[in-house]
Design an enzyme around this catalytic site. Sequence first.
Site, PDB file in Angstrom:
ATOM      1  N   ARG A 225       0.831  -1.212   0.000  1.00 33.73           N
ATOM      2  CA  ARG A 225       0.000   0.000   0.000  1.00 33.73           C
ATOM      3  C   ARG A 225       0.867   1.264   0.000  1.00 33.73           C
ATOM      4  O   ARG A 225       0.541   2.259  -0.657  1.00 33.73           O
ATOM      5  CB  ARG A 225      -0.918  -0.038   1.224  1.00 33.73           C
ATOM      6  CG  ARG A 225      -1.904   1.114   1.318  1.00 33.73           C
ATOM      7  CD  ARG A 225      -2.953   0.807   2.370  1.00 33.73           C
ATOM      8  NE  ARG A 225      -3.767   1.977   2.679  1.00 33.73           N
ATOM      9  CZ  ARG A 225      -3.730   2.624   3.837  1.00 33.73           C
ATOM     10  NH1 ARG A 225      -2.925   2.215   4.805  1.00 33.73           N
ATOM     11  NH2 ARG A 225      -4.497   3.684   4.038  1.00 33.73           N
TER      12      ARG A 225
ATOM     13  N   HIS B 140       0.612   4.282  -2.620  1.00 32.40           N
ATOM     14  CA  HIS B 140       0.374   5.655  -2.190  1.00 32.40           C
ATOM     15  C   HIS B 140       1.503   6.582  -2.637  1.00 32.40           C
ATOM     16  O   HIS B 140       1.260   7.756  -2.924  1.00 32.40           O
ATOM     17  CB  HIS B 140       0.208   5.707  -0.666  1.00 32.40           C
ATOM     18  CG  HIS B 140      -1.141   5.269  -0.200  1.00 32.40           C
ATOM     19  ND1 HIS B 140      -1.765   5.796   0.905  1.00 32.40           N
ATOM     20  CD2 HIS B 140      -2.010   4.347  -0.704  1.00 32.40           C
ATOM     21  CE1 HIS B 140      -2.954   5.225   1.076  1.00 32.40           C
ATOM     22  NE2 HIS B 140      -3.112   4.333   0.117  1.00 32.40           N
TER      23      HIS B 140
ATOM     24  N   ASN C  24      -2.665   8.540   4.750  1.00 25.62           N
ATOM     25  CA  ASN C  24      -1.416   7.818   5.013  1.00 25.62           C
ATOM     26  C   ASN C  24      -1.136   7.570   6.487  1.00 25.62           C
ATOM     27  O   ASN C  24      -0.117   6.964   6.835  1.00 25.62           O
ATOM     28  CB  ASN C  24      -0.233   8.596   4.415  1.00 25.62           C
ATOM     29  CG  ASN C  24      -0.238   8.588   2.901  1.00 25.62           C
ATOM     30  OD1 ASN C  24      -0.734   7.646   2.289  1.00 25.62           O
ATOM     31  ND2 ASN C  24       0.284   9.643   2.296  1.00 25.62           N
TER      32      ASN C  24
ATOM     33  N   PRO D 132      -6.765   7.648  -4.655  1.00 25.97           N
ATOM     34  CA  PRO D 132      -8.045   6.952  -4.817  1.00 25.97           C
ATOM     35  C   PRO D 132      -8.629   6.601  -3.449  1.00 25.97           C
ATOM     36  O   PRO D 132      -7.939   6.076  -2.586  1.00 25.97           O
ATOM     37  CB  PRO D 132      -7.656   5.698  -5.606  1.00 25.97           C
ATOM     38  CG  PRO D 132      -6.456   6.128  -6.394  1.00 25.97           C
ATOM     39  CD  PRO D 132      -5.696   7.039  -5.472  1.00 25.97           C
TER      40      PRO D 132
ATOM     41  N   HIS E 205      -6.217  -5.845  -2.293  1.00 21.53           N
ATOM     42  CA  HIS E 205      -7.008  -5.903  -1.068  1.00 21.53           C
ATOM     43  C   HIS E 205      -7.205  -7.337  -0.591  1.00 21.53           C
ATOM     44  O   HIS E 205      -7.892  -7.562   0.413  1.00 21.53           O
ATOM     45  CB  HIS E 205      -8.377  -5.248  -1.283  1.00 21.53           C
ATOM     46  CG  HIS E 205      -8.307  -3.767  -1.449  1.00 21.53           C
ATOM     47  ND1 HIS E 205      -9.381  -3.005  -1.858  1.00 21.53           N
ATOM     48  CD2 HIS E 205      -7.287  -2.887  -1.267  1.00 21.53           C
ATOM     49  CE1 HIS E 205      -9.028  -1.736  -1.914  1.00 21.53           C
ATOM     50  NE2 HIS E 205      -7.764  -1.641  -1.570  1.00 21.53           N
ATOM     51  N   THR E 206      -6.620  -8.279  -1.283  1.00 23.20           N
ATOM     52  CA  THR E 206      -6.683  -9.669  -0.828  1.00 23.20           C
ATOM     53  C   THR E 206      -5.868  -9.873   0.444  1.00 23.20           C
ATOM     54  O   THR E 206      -6.023 -10.882   1.134  1.00 23.20           O
ATOM     55  CB  THR E 206      -6.193 -10.640  -1.918  1.00 23.20           C
ATOM     56  OG1 THR E 206      -6.392 -11.981  -1.463  1.00 23.20           O
ATOM     57  CG2 THR E 206      -4.711 -10.458  -2.220  1.00 23.20           C
TER      58      THR E 206
END
Length: 326
Positions: free
Chosen positions: A65, A69, A97, A164, A194-195
């Site tokens: 992530r 970002h 964040n 997003p 997102h798994t």
Amino acid sequence: MAYQKYTPSLVLQLLLLALVLAIANGSDLKLGFYKKRCPRAEAIVEKATADHISVAPSLAAPLLRMHFHDCFVRGCDGSVLIDSKKNNQAEKDGIPNLSLRGYQVIDAAKTALEKECPGVVSCADILALVARDAIYQIKGPYWPVPLGRRDGRVSIASESLTLPSPFADITRLKAQFASKGLSVKDLVVLSGGHTVGTSHCSTIAARLYNFTGKGDTDPSLDSDYVPYLKSKCKPTDRTTLLEMDPGSFRSFDEKYYTNVWKRRGLFQSDAALLADKETSAYVKLQAESHGSTFFKDFEESMVKMGEIGVLTGKAGEIRRHCAMIN
């Protein structure tokens, strides 16, 4: 947050911008970039990552992530790693964040690299490698990482608000990805990240308790799933963590798509994937084929994402410490 209306002319502008980015992004990156100046660079990063993930495998998701970002704000320039100062609040202290973690992995890799070959390997490249190596450590896909990024010198907290959002609808998501040179397929593939990982109850409180301001529940959520989520999250709970892929949140697999297809995606942005013909078809394919192409697709999309707005050549700098501009 009020969403911008996307007119045909604006969509055309975004598509043109995407074309420019596709041509420009990553053109100077290459595999084996450090072969002469720091031959062991990638091995050093791999070891630092493995040392941490073997002890704390839950760090893999936030490190992935963090890379995402970083790339979506000012490009993949390591700006998300910079600490705030009295006269500037940096990206890492921007609201989206605040839940990022794993900076110690980047710092450990940087420290080892500075001992081996001082001033050679950028923090931006380290972050790109760590994200890949962390996911691979938990038996996820492995993608080539062309290198040669340089570090940015600007980091502004308010710019993180352009990331997003988990509350975004499909129109907004498609426009945001297009503005970075990423396709609709990249959007649905990268959502598959997102798994792994968790999120706070506060992210879905409105979906459960007050979706339209009338004390209702988001109708896009499976009604049979709502009682389970409510048992985990009370309306004012801001601390409890929810698994983004229940029962499989430590495993990088296709079950995220199975959940989304069942209308059990955690975020509004997950549910939004069913509101578009192309993204919905991909969700259905992976759910029904047990992820037949997911790993391959994810590898390809991660390479593209890792080339967004990179600084190369003499642009930017090579930071001595990832949290500070030289």
